[in-house]
Structures are given as structure tokens and as C-alpha cells.
Design an enzyme around this catalytic site. Structure first.
Site, PDB file in Angstrom:
ATOM      1  N   MET A 235      12.492  30.402  31.471  1.00 33.82           N
ATOM      2  CA  MET A 235      11.862  30.519  32.780  1.00 33.82           C
ATOM      3  C   MET A 235      12.814  30.282  33.943  1.00 33.82           C
ATOM      4  SD  MET A 235      11.377  27.220  34.308  1.00 33.82           S
ATOM      5  CE  MET A 235       9.852  27.326  35.203  1.00 33.82           C
ATOM      6  N   TYR A 236      14.019  29.754  33.705  1.00 34.75           N
ATOM      7  CA  TYR A 236      14.956  29.539  34.800  1.00 34.75           C
ATOM      8  C   TYR A 236      15.397  30.896  35.358  1.00 34.75           C
ATOM      9  CZ  TYR A 236      15.452  24.733  33.028  1.00 34.75           C
ATOM     10  OH  TYR A 236      15.230  23.444  32.590  1.00 34.75           O
ATOM     11  N   SER A 237      15.057  31.149  36.602  1.00 39.40           N
ATOM     12  CA  SER A 237      15.320  32.444  37.241  1.00 39.40           C
ATOM     13  C   SER A 237      14.762  33.596  36.412  1.00 39.40           C
ATOM     14  CB  SER A 237      16.817  32.645  37.492  1.00 39.40           C
ATOM     15  OG  SER A 237      17.305  31.742  38.458  1.00 39.40           O
ATOM     16  N   LEU A 238      13.682  33.299  35.669  1.00 40.32           N
ATOM     17  CA  LEU A 238      13.000  34.289  34.824  1.00 40.32           C
ATOM     18  C   LEU A 238      13.978  35.058  33.933  1.00 40.32           C
ATOM     19  CD1 LEU A 238      10.277  35.639  37.283  1.00 40.32           C
ATOM     20  CD2 LEU A 238      10.034  33.964  35.431  1.00 40.32           C
TER      21      LEU A 238
END
Length: 326
Positions: free
Chosen positions: A58-61
């Protein structure tokens, strides 16, 4: 750099883990660094002996995983690093693109491996507890991920101690792969984990790799009571504003700053040194947006704090509501 075993495993990790949430795209969060700005910091981490890198889908998708994979391929050898990622948070509006169902776990590990450019990750972690999926379904899926060779170990992140105890019990009951690490929310201004989670992990031989050891920069000593500060993140990080900034928190920071002056170092180094002195802590996960911040974090390994200094830092702490589990 120092290296220690992750929990009861034979896996050796550096005493400092570099958290990769800072690297991705500022379109996701205003304070996130793009790839060009990130790469020198990641390269310096490798030069300093850091072998443990933690990201999440989910970090920066997904962009963080892509940057992590490319940088580590360029700056080191695969067998010389420990790469961790996580699954749970929504990756799209699709109802199955979230949580810890078997479907989402199986889809997510393959997607993470594609973005990272890897055949396997060393540590695959559940990012949070999924109240809508039976823990048996989650654990069996994770066990199958390990048996398929897509992950070497599995870990967990913020949840209640009773939940983690249940997960360990269920895994043992069925002979499934056991969690070897707990990535929990822990720092000088958030110590609720000392009540149950940390004792549980120490008793069970689970490695502790806390997130936000510097309280999202709050313990750097440059935040103000009006929720301001010297950095872009200090103004735009709403999560930090909700977690910290109590008067009691500033009382702790005042002591951190004063002790840093006595030691001739940065306040963040004192906060990190405090954590490195705590029993059971394996490898705090630090974020670094500048190379000097990274170098200071590694240098904190050399700072020795006395029992009296540790007690002095801890004395102003006041109990607080649980945060960071969602």
C-alpha cells in the site's frame, strides 16, 4: 553495523531496518520522495551495512515496492539483503482487493513479487488484523505462501496481544507456519505495548521490529505545540497530529532534547538509543528523507545510556488510548 537474529530464527538482520514508506510518489503523500531523490539514500543505507528493508504493497500503492526492488538490485546482491513487505490495506476499490482473505493474500504476494522483481520475499507480514476474515483462513494461506517458496518467513503488525496470542496458538495447533516477528507501534511517547504485546513476544521468541521509533519525527525535537515544525511532513502528517502532540508528549521530548545536548548528539539519536536499549527489540524501522538522518540513526548504535538516563526519559510518560491498530 550490528546484526542479530530475528526472533528465534537463524535469520540475521541489521539492528537498524530502513522503512521504505518514505520512497514512492508524492502524489500519494506530500512528504514522500520520488525515485530519483530516494536512490542515494537507499544506496547509503547499503554502504552503512543495513541489510533489512521493509516496505508494503500500500505504500504509494505499489510504487514503493517498485523503487525498492530496482534500487536493491542495483546496489547489492539479492542474497545479501532481507526484504520485507506487507499485505492488508486496500489496493483498489474492488471489495476483494483488501484484507487477509485467501484470495487477497494469494493475489497480493504475486503482485508484490512482480513489483519488487523478485522470486520471493524474506518476510511477508500482515499489516493489520482482519476482523472480517477467520484467522484460520489467513494463517493457512500464509502457510501455503511459504510452502510455495514465495516467502521465507511470515510476520505480523499492530494488533492486540490477545489477537496475536490466538494467531500463534492456531498456527501451532494446525502445524502451520508461525509468525516470527511483530512490527508494532512503539516509541518514547507511545509505550502501551509494554503492557502486553512486548512481554508476549519476548516469551514466545518473536522478534520485535517497531514502526515509528521516532514517533513520525516528533521525537526529533523540532515540532511545536500548534502542530507545526520545520519539515513538510510536520505540517501535512495528519496521523502524527492524531497520535502525538499531547502536553505529556512534549514533556518527554524536552527531556530527550536536554539529554541530547549532554551527549552532544541529535535528539532523534537519543530516542533511538533508548529503544535499542530496551529488552527484546530486534531492529527498529526508521524512515529517512535525508542521508544525514540515516547516518545519525546508524550512529545511535554507539550511544550508551545509563539506567538513570533511561528512567529520566521515561518518567514523564502518561498512559494513553491505544492507537495504530487500524
Amino acid at each position: 553495523m550490528e546484526y542479530v537474529n530475528l526472533g528465534r530464527t537463524g535469520l540475521k538482520v541489521s539492528r537498524i531496518c530502513l522503512g521504505m514508506m518514505t520512497y514512492g510518489t508524492p502524489a500519494w503523500r506530500a512528504w514522500v520522495l520520488d525515485e530519483e531523490t530516494s536512490r542515494p539514500i537507499i544506496k547509503r543505507a547499503v554502504e552503512l551495512g543495513i541489510n533489512f528493508f521493509d516496505t508494503a504493497d500500500m505504500y504509494s500503492l505499489g510504487v514503493s515496492e517498485e523503487i525498492t526492488g530496482r534500487a536493491l538490485r542495483d546496489f547489492t546482491r539479492r542474497d545479501e539483503v532481507v526484504i520485507a513487505t506487507k499485505v492488508y490495506h486496500p489496493m483498489s476499490d474492488d471489495p476483494n482487493a483488501r484484507g487477509l482473505s485467501r484470495k487477497h493474500i494469494m493475489d497480493s504476494i504475486d503482485a508484490s513479487l512482480r513489483r519488487l522483481g523478485l522470486d520471493y520475499v524474506d518476510l511477508y507480514q500482515i499489516h493489520r488484523w482482519d476482523y472480517s476474515t477467520p484467522i484460520e483462513e489467513t494463517l493457512e494461506a500464509l502457510h501455503d505462501v511459504v510452502r510455495a517458496g514465495k516467502a521465507r518467513y511470515i510476520g505480523a503488525s499492530s494488533m492486540y496481544a490477545w489477537q496475536f496470542a490466538k494467531a500463534l496458538y492456531v498456527a501451532d495447533l494446525h502445524g502451520w507456519t508461525r509468525f516470527v516477528s511483530m512490527q508494532n507501534h512503539y516509541n518514547l511517547v507511545y509505550r502501551e505495548e509494554e503492557r502486553e504485546m512486548i512481554p508476549l513476544c519476548r516469551a514466545e521468541g518473536v522478534g520485535l521490529i517497531p514502526w515509528s521509533p521516532l514517533a513520525r519525527g516528533f521525537l526529533a525535537g523540532n515540532r511545536t505545540r500548534d502542530k507545526g515544525g520545520a519539515t513538510k511532513r510536520s505540517h501535512t502528517d495528519d496521523l502524527a497530529h492524531n497520535f502525538y502532540f499531547r502536553d505529556d508528549d512534549f514533556d518527554v521530548v524536552d527531556r530527550v532534547v536536554a539529554l541530547a545536548e549532554q551527549h552532544g548528539c541529535a535528539p532523534a539519536q537519543i530516542a533511538l538509543a533508548w529503544m535499542l536499549h530496551k529488552p527484546g527489540i530486534t531492529s527498529p524501522i526508521i524512515g529517512a528523507s535525508k542521508i544525514p538522518h540515516l547516518e545519525e540513526a546508524v550512529a545511535a548504535l554507539e550511544i550508551a545510556l545509563s539506567a538513570d538516563e533511561i528512567a529520566h526519559l521515561e518518567e514523564p510518560y502518561q498512559p494513553r488510548a491505544i492507537v495504530g491498530h487500524s
